[in-house]
Design an enzyme around this catalytic site. Sequence first.
Site, mmCIF file in Angstrom:
data_model
loop_
_atom_site.group_PDB
_atom_site.id
_atom_site.type_symbol
_atom_site.label_atom_id
_atom_site.label_comp_id
_atom_site.label_asym_id
_atom_site.label_seq_id
_atom_site.Cartn_x
_atom_site.Cartn_y
_atom_site.Cartn_z
ATOM 1 N N ASP A 68 0.836 -1.211 0.000
ATOM 2 C CA ASP A 68 0.000 0.000 0.000
ATOM 3 C C ASP A 68 0.866 1.253 0.000
ATOM 4 O O ASP A 68 0.437 2.309 0.472
ATOM 5 C CB ASP A 68 -0.929 -0.008 1.219
ATOM 6 C CG ASP A 68 -2.061 0.999 1.078
ATOM 7 O OD1 ASP A 68 -2.652 1.387 2.112
ATOM 8 O OD2 ASP A 68 -2.356 1.415 -0.065
ATOM 9 N N LYS B 192 2.811 3.460 -5.673
ATOM 10 C CA LYS B 192 2.293 2.429 -6.585
ATOM 11 C C LYS B 192 3.343 1.937 -7.567
ATOM 12 O O LYS B 192 3.282 0.804 -8.013
ATOM 13 C CB LYS B 192 1.053 2.953 -7.312
ATOM 14 C CG LYS B 192 -0.016 3.507 -6.366
ATOM 15 C CD LYS B 192 -0.266 2.607 -5.141
ATOM 16 C CE LYS B 192 -0.948 3.345 -4.021
ATOM 17 N NZ LYS B 192 -0.937 2.581 -2.725
ATOM 18 N N ASP C 261 -3.274 -3.058 -2.493
ATOM 19 C CA ASP C 261 -4.333 -2.050 -2.537
ATOM 20 C C ASP C 261 -4.182 -1.217 -3.821
ATOM 21 O O ASP C 261 -3.100 -1.150 -4.418
ATOM 22 C CB ASP C 261 -4.229 -1.129 -1.303
ATOM 23 C CG ASP C 261 -5.443 -0.207 -1.187
ATOM 24 O OD1 ASP C 261 -5.310 0.869 -0.589
ATOM 25 O OD2 ASP C 261 -6.519 -0.559 -1.723
ATOM 26 N N ASN C 262 -5.268 -0.589 -4.260
ATOM 27 C CA ASN C 262 -5.253 0.423 -5.328
ATOM 28 C C ASN C 262 -4.851 -0.070 -6.714
ATOM 29 O O ASN C 262 -4.262 0.700 -7.488
ATOM 30 C CB ASN C 262 -4.308 1.584 -4.949
ATOM 31 C CG ASN C 262 -4.565 2.115 -3.575
ATOM 32 O OD1 ASN C 262 -3.712 2.040 -2.694
ATOM 33 N ND2 ASN C 262 -5.763 2.654 -3.363
ATOM 34 N N GLU D 162 -11.466 4.194 -1.155
ATOM 35 C CA GLU D 162 -11.892 4.516 0.213
ATOM 36 C C GLU D 162 -12.743 5.790 0.252
ATOM 37 O O GLU D 162 -12.416 6.796 -0.357
ATOM 38 C CB GLU D 162 -10.676 4.674 1.147
ATOM 39 C CG GLU D 162 -9.557 5.550 0.660
ATOM 40 C CD GLU D 162 -8.474 4.780 -0.085
ATOM 41 O OE1 GLU D 162 -8.791 3.739 -0.699
ATOM 42 O OE2 GLU D 162 -7.335 5.230 -0.104
HETATM 43 C C1 LIG Z 1 10.144 3.979 -1.433
HETATM 44 C C2 LIG Z 1 9.313 2.840 -0.945
HETATM 45 C C3 LIG Z 1 8.688 3.202 0.351
HETATM 46 N N1 LIG Z 1 9.227 2.763 1.515
HETATM 47 C C4 LIG Z 1 8.628 3.080 2.682
HETATM 48 N N2 LIG Z 1 7.517 3.846 2.807
HETATM 49 C C5 LIG Z 1 6.976 4.300 1.666
HETATM 50 C C6 LIG Z 1 7.518 3.993 0.401
HETATM 51 N N3 LIG Z 1 6.732 4.561 -0.552
HETATM 52 C C7 LIG Z 1 5.752 5.208 0.101
HETATM 53 N N4 LIG Z 1 5.892 5.068 1.429
HETATM 54 C C8 LIG Z 1 5.013 5.621 2.469
HETATM 55 O O1 LIG Z 1 3.731 5.002 2.292
HETATM 56 C C9 LIG Z 1 2.717 6.004 2.235
HETATM 57 C C10 LIG Z 1 2.348 6.202 0.800
HETATM 58 C C11 LIG Z 1 1.302 5.560 0.275
HETATM 59 C C12 LIG Z 1 0.958 5.754 -1.180
HETATM 60 N N5 LIG Z 1 -0.479 5.576 -1.356
HETATM 61 C C13 LIG Z 1 -1.107 6.260 -2.291
HETATM 62 O O2 LIG Z 1 -0.527 7.029 -3.051
HETATM 63 C C14 LIG Z 1 -2.583 6.125 -2.370
HETATM 64 C C15 LIG Z 1 -3.286 7.081 -3.119
HETATM 65 C C16 LIG Z 1 -4.676 7.030 -3.197
HETATM 66 C C17 LIG Z 1 -5.401 8.052 -4.002
HETATM 67 C C18 LIG Z 1 -5.013 9.384 -3.950
HETATM 68 C C19 LIG Z 1 -5.696 10.326 -4.700
HETATM 69 C C20 LIG Z 1 -6.763 9.940 -5.492
HETATM 70 F F1 LIG Z 1 -7.442 10.883 -6.206
HETATM 71 C C21 LIG Z 1 -7.159 8.627 -5.564
HETATM 72 C C22 LIG Z 1 -6.468 7.667 -4.814
HETATM 73 C C23 LIG Z 1 -5.395 6.014 -2.531
HETATM 74 C C24 LIG Z 1 -4.683 5.059 -1.785
HETATM 75 O O3 LIG Z 1 -5.335 4.056 -1.133
HETATM 76 C C25 LIG Z 1 -3.288 5.104 -1.713
HETATM 77 O O4 LIG Z 1 -2.643 4.117 -0.996
HETATM 78 C C26 LIG Z 1 3.341 7.247 2.808
HETATM 79 O O5 LIG Z 1 3.219 7.262 4.205
HETATM 80 C C27 LIG Z 1 4.773 7.106 2.336
HETATM 81 O O6 LIG Z 1 5.670 7.840 3.160
HETATM 82 MG MG LIG Z 2 -3.997 2.494 -0.557
#
Ligand SMILES: CCc1ncnc2c1ncn2[C@@H]1O[C@H](/C=C/CNC(=O)c2cc(-c3ccc(F)cc3)cc(O)c2O)[C@@H](O)[C@H]1O
Ligand SMILES: [Mg+2]
Length: 214
Positions: A141, A144, A169-170, A199
């Site tokens: 999650d 992406k 997810d997603n 969500e």
């Molecule tokens: C480097 C690897 C790596 N290592 C360790 N931690 C990492 C990492 N890469 C990322 N993180 C952390 O994880 C979290 C990011 C999560 C990323 N999730 C979405 O982008 C997402 C977006 C939507 C959506 C947004 C806008 C819309 F319009 C529609 C849908 C919906 C969803 O459910 C979503 O999960 C943050 O805490 C990052 O700090």
């Molecule tokens: Mg997600």
Amino acid sequence: TQTTRPQRMLAAVQKSATRGDPRSVVKAIDQFCRQKEWAMNVGDEKGCILDSVVTEVNPATVLELGTYCAYSTVRIASLLPPDAKLITLEFNPHNAAIARQVIAWAGLGDKIQLVEGPSGDWIPKMKEKFGIETFDLVFLDHWKDRYLPDTKLMEECGLLRKGSVLLADNVICPGTPDYLEYIRNSPRYKSQYFRSHLEYTKVEDGLEKSVFLG
Ligand SMILES: CCc1ncnc2c1ncn2[C@@H]1O[C@H](/C=C/CNC(=O)c2cc(-c3ccc(F)cc3)cc(O)c2O)[C@@H](O)[C@H]1O
Ligand SMILES: [Mg+2]
């Protein structure tokens, strides 16, 4: 000074949830995101699918990639058997700090280990640092475009065994096209798509469950 959305989410947990009651923490975050501000938690609709997969797998070891504010971390850990361990990776220090407080409020500190840093750095160290041989369940999650490289890295590091389950997810919104293409065409996985919604919205999204065949 202006608060951040994770800080406001934590405040909602501390205001409305009961200490030591993980399900009330999950409920408080969902209520906040429905009534006040959208946030990228897996949410309650996809969360129910997540719950059913966790219950079915009944994992002893779980890896979560992308903690954010620990909504899914708490949701998963609340369903684990007594000696099970969940490791969650988060590289944003602010998000990690909020997540630690949400985990503490839920009373799940002894089941969850939050590790700060990029998943690519930590996946190769799971054996030496945490004594983990393989993961029974992985919840993807995070960013992406990291799903595919991290899945290949987990394969290379021998962290998946016959029967290990990846739940992503997603896969529709925002979408993970390269991961889906790989996992659905690989002879080493048996995949299943669980259709749902993004969500707190009516937009289509879903979870992809993939069993590693060894
Ligand atoms: C480097 C690897 C790596 N290592 C360790 N931690 C990492 C990492 N890469 C990322 N993180 C952390 O994880 C979290 C990011 C999560 C990323 N999730 C979405 O982008 C997402 C977006 C939507 C959506 C947004 C806008 C819309 F319009 C529609 C849908 C919906 C969803 O459910 C979503 O999960 C943050 O805490 C990052 O700090
Ligand atoms: Mg997600």
